[in-house]
Design a protein around this motif. Structure first.
Motif, PDB file in Angstrom:
ATOM      1  N   SER A 231       0.834  -1.200   0.000  1.00  0.00           N
ATOM      2  CA  SER A 231       0.000   0.000   0.000  1.00  0.00           C
ATOM      3  C   SER A 231       0.870   1.253   0.000  1.00  0.00           C
ATOM      4  CB  SER A 231      -0.907  -0.001   1.230  1.00  0.00           C
ATOM      5  OG  SER A 231      -1.628   1.212   1.320  1.00  0.00           O
ATOM      6  N   SER A 232       0.450   2.251  -0.737  1.00  0.00           N
ATOM      7  CA  SER A 232       1.182   3.525  -0.758  1.00  0.00           C
ATOM      8  C   SER A 232       0.954   4.324   0.515  1.00  0.00           C
ATOM      9  CB  SER A 232       0.744   4.358  -1.966  1.00  0.00           C
ATOM     10  OG  SER A 232      -0.654   4.617  -1.913  1.00  0.00           O
ATOM     11  N   ASN A 233      -0.064   3.922   1.287  1.00  0.00           N
ATOM     12  CA  ASN A 233      -0.398   4.596   2.546  1.00  0.00           C
ATOM     13  C   ASN A 233      -0.544   3.529   3.623  1.00  0.00           C
ATOM     14  OD1 ASN A 233      -2.014   5.684   4.729  1.00  0.00           O
ATOM     15  ND2 ASN A 233      -2.475   7.433   3.417  1.00  0.00           N
ATOM     16  N   LEU A 234       0.343   3.562   4.614  1.00  0.00           N
ATOM     17  CA  LEU A 234       0.347   2.531   5.651  1.00  0.00           C
ATOM     18  C   LEU A 234      -1.001   2.428   6.353  1.00  0.00           C
ATOM     19  CD1 LEU A 234       1.933   0.426   7.248  1.00  0.00           C
ATOM     20  CD2 LEU A 234       2.821   2.279   8.693  1.00  0.00           C
ATOM     21  N   ARG A 235      -1.628   3.558   6.628  1.00  0.00           N
ATOM     22  CA  ARG A 235      -2.908   3.555   7.334  1.00  0.00           C
ATOM     23  C   ARG A 235      -3.995   2.830   6.545  1.00  0.00           C
ATOM     24  NH1 ARG A 235      -6.675   2.472   9.209  1.00  0.00           N
ATOM     25  NH2 ARG A 235      -8.055   3.463  10.714  1.00  0.00           N
ATOM     26  N   ASN A 236      -3.876   2.805   5.228  1.00  0.00           N
ATOM     27  CA  ASN A 236      -4.890   2.164   4.396  1.00  0.00           C
ATOM     28  C   ASN A 236      -4.537   0.726   4.015  1.00  0.00           C
ATOM     29  OD1 ASN A 236      -6.472   4.488   4.386  1.00  0.00           O
ATOM     30  ND2 ASN A 236      -5.485   5.307   2.554  1.00  0.00           N
ATOM     31  N   SER A 237      -3.479   0.180   4.608  1.00  0.00           N
ATOM     32  CA  SER A 237      -2.999  -1.141   4.177  1.00  0.00           C
ATOM     33  C   SER A 237      -4.018  -2.252   4.425  1.00  0.00           C
ATOM     34  CB  SER A 237      -1.678  -1.475   4.875  1.00  0.00           C
ATOM     35  OG  SER A 237      -1.838  -1.510   6.287  1.00  0.00           O
ATOM     36  N   GLN A 238      -4.712  -2.211   5.566  1.00  0.00           N
ATOM     37  CA  GLN A 238      -5.719  -3.247   5.822  1.00  0.00           C
ATOM     38  C   GLN A 238      -6.887  -3.136   4.849  1.00  0.00           C
ATOM     39  OE1 GLN A 238      -5.770  -4.822  10.309  1.00  0.00           O
ATOM     40  NE2 GLN A 238      -6.700  -2.821  10.117  1.00  0.00           N
ATOM     41  N   ILE A 239      -7.257  -1.900   4.548  1.00  0.00           N
ATOM     42  CA  ILE A 239      -8.361  -1.678   3.610  1.00  0.00           C
ATOM     43  C   ILE A 239      -8.013  -2.218   2.241  1.00  0.00           C
ATOM     44  CG2 ILE A 239      -9.677   0.131   2.405  1.00  0.00           C
ATOM     45  CD1 ILE A 239      -9.440   1.807   4.995  1.00  0.00           C
ATOM     46  N   LEU A 240      -6.781  -1.964   1.786  1.00  0.00           N
ATOM     47  CA  LEU A 240      -6.345  -2.490   0.488  1.00  0.00           C
ATOM     48  C   LEU A 240      -6.347  -4.015   0.496  1.00  0.00           C
ATOM     49  CD1 LEU A 240      -5.228  -2.061  -2.353  1.00  0.00           C
ATOM     50  CD2 LEU A 240      -2.925  -1.967  -1.358  1.00  0.00           C
TER      51      LEU A 240
END
Length: 398
Positions: A231-240
Motif C-alpha cells: 500500500s502507498s499509505n500505511l494507514r490504508n494497508s488493511q483496507i487495500l
C-alpha cells in the motif's frame, strides 16, 4: 541421528488451504512482489541438531508437483481459476530460496524470493520440523496410540455433553503445521470423520481430497503484513488487503483475519461495506470471549443481523474451550472452530512445538504483526513498529 531416505511430504497439496488461496490472489495481483520470511520458535530453540535432516527433506521437495488427478480435483472448486491452476501444475519448489543453519544449537531458517513462490514453503517446513522432532524424541508413539487417546477424549466429550444441543457445532481440522506426524494427522481426521458428526472439514487439501472432506481456509497474517509495504499509505494497508481479497474471490472464501494489527484497529477498517461483503471473521489471539462480544457489537452497531454472519475461532483450542465458546455464542451468531495442535499433536506425555514462520520483509522493507496476544507480536524493526502504531493510533506497548 536417524536420516530418512524417503520424503515425508509427498504431495504439493499436503499444506493448509489458505496458502493456496493466498497464492492465487498473489499470482493475479502481486506477481513481482518479493518477500522474506523467518522461522520463530516460541519456546526454547534447541532444534539446530535437526538442520541436516531438515535440509535433506527440503531438497526432496524439489521434485514435488501437482498430479493430473490433483489438478482435476482443484478444478472442481469454483474459486480457483484455470490460468492459476495451469501455473500451479508447472510449479516446483525452488530450494535455493531456503537457507537453513544450525547456529550454536538453534535452528535458523530464512526464506526469500517472489511471494507467489515463497508462500508455499511455510506449512511443509513447519510440519517437517515437527515430525522430525517428535519422531526423534518419541520414537514409540504411533498413530494407533494417538487414535486411542482421541477415542477416550471423544467418549468423555459425548458423555459430558449428552444433554447439550450440539446441532450447530462445526469443527475443522487446522492441525497440519504442528502435527506429530502426517500419519497421526491423517488417522486422527479419519477417525473424526467416522465418529464425530461435528467435523465439517480440514485445512489440509490433500487429506480433504482423499477423505472427501471440505477444505477450509481463507487468509493468514502474511496477507495483511505484505500490504503494509504494498500500500502507498500505511494507514490504508488493511483496507487495500480487504479490497483486493474481495476483488479476487467475491462471494467465496469470505472469512477475514482480524488480528494482524489488533482487533480494534481491524474493526475500524471493517466498515459497513466490508462487514456486509465478508461472510465473517476469524479469531487467532487475545481473549476469545471479549473478541466475540466485540464482533457482535460491531455487527449490531452497523445494523447487520449477527445470525447472518460467522465467527471462526482458531486460537489454541481444545474440546473444553470449544464447548465453552459454543455455549457462549451459540444461537447468537454462526460459529466454527478450527482446532490444530490440540488435535493432531495431543498425545499423553508429548510436548508439542510452538513454532511459526512469519513474514519479516516485503519488497525489502519491514512488516509487522501486532497481535492481540503480546507474545505473538513480531517485527524485526522497532522503528517500523513505531510507525505502524502511529498510523493506527495504537499505544506503543508491544
Amino acid at each position: 541421528m536417524k536420516r530418512y531416505n524417503y520424503p515425508i511430504v509427498k504431495t504439493l497439496l499436503d499444506t493448509d488451504a489458505y496458502k493456496l488461496h493466498m497464492q492465487q490472489a498473489v499470482f493475479y495481483h502481486y506477481r513481482n512482489v518479493n518477500v522474506v520470511a523467518e522461522f520463530i520458535c516460541r519456546g526454547p530453540n534447541t532444534l539446530g541438531r535437526y538442520s541436516n535432516i531438515l535440509l535433506d527433506q527440503i531438497n526432496m521437495m524439489s521434485s514435488l508437483s501437482l498430479s493430473h488427478e490433483e489438478y482435476l480435483y482443484m478444478t472442481t472448486f469454483p474459486f480457483f481459476k484455470r490460468e492459476y491452476l495451469h501455473w500451479l501444475k508447472k510449479f516446483r519448489y525452488n530450494i535455493t530460496q531456503v537457507k537453513v543453519k544450525n547456529y550454536h544449537g538453534r535452528l535458523h531458517i530464512r526464506i526469500s524470493g517472489l511471494w507467489k513462490e515463497v508462500i508455499l514453503w511455510e506449512v511443509p517446513i513447519l510440519s517437517l520440523i515437527s515430525e522430525i522432532f517428535h519422531k526423534h524424541c518419541y520414537p514409540d508413539i504411533t498413530s494407533n496410540i494417538a487414535v486411542k487417546y482421541l477415542d477416550k477424549k471423544l467418549t468423555k466429550f459425548f458423555k459430558k455433553n449428552k444433554n447439550l444441543d450440539l446441532s450447530r457445532l462445526k469443527i475443522v481440522d487446522f492441525g497440519t503445521r504442528r502435527r506429530f506426524s502426517y500419519d497421526v494427522q491423517y488417522s486422527i481426521v479419519k477417525r473424526l470423520k467416522d465418529k464425530f458428526p461435528f467435523l465439517i472439514g480440514s485445512s489440509n487439501y490433500h487429506i480433504s481430497r482423499i477423505l472427501k472432506l471440505l477444505p477450509v481456509g481463507t487468509q493468514a497474517h502474511e496477507w495483511f503484513q505484505a500490504h503494509q509495504q504494498i500500500s502507498s499509505n500505511l494507514r490504508n494497508s488493511q483496507i487495500l488487503a480487504l479490497e483486493t481479497w474481495l476483488h479476487q474471490y467475491n462471494q467465496h472464501l469470505g472469512i477475514a483475519l482480524t488480528d494482524c494489527i489488533t482487533m480494534d484497529s481491524f474493526l475500524r477498517d471493517f466498515n459497513l461495506f466490508f462487514s456486509k461483503s465478508y461472510q465473517g471473521i476469524r479469531h487467532d489471539s487475545g481473549d476469545p470471549v471479549k473478541w466475540g462480544e466485540k464482533a457482535l457489537k460491531h455487527y449490531e452497531r452497523l445494523g447487520i443481523d449477527p445470525t447472518t454472519k460467522t465467527l471462526l475461532f482458531s486460537d489454541n483450542l481444545n474440546f473444553k474451550k470449544i464447548i465453552s465458546l459454543y455455549k457462549k455464542f451459540n444461537n447468537r451468531i454462526n460459529i466454527i472452530f478450527g482446532i490444530g495442535t490440540k488435535l493432531t499433536c495431543d498425545i499423553p506425555n508429548v510436548k508439542p512445538l510452538n513454532i511459526v514462520i512469519k513474514l519479516v520483509k516485503c519488497n525489502g522493507k519491514p512488516v509487522a504483526k501486532l497481535s492481540d496476544s503480546p507474545g505473538k507480536t513480531f517485527c524485526l524493526d522497532r522503528e517500523f513498529i513505531k510507525s505502524l502504531c502511529k498510523a493506527f493510533d495504537l499505544s506503543l506497548i508491544f
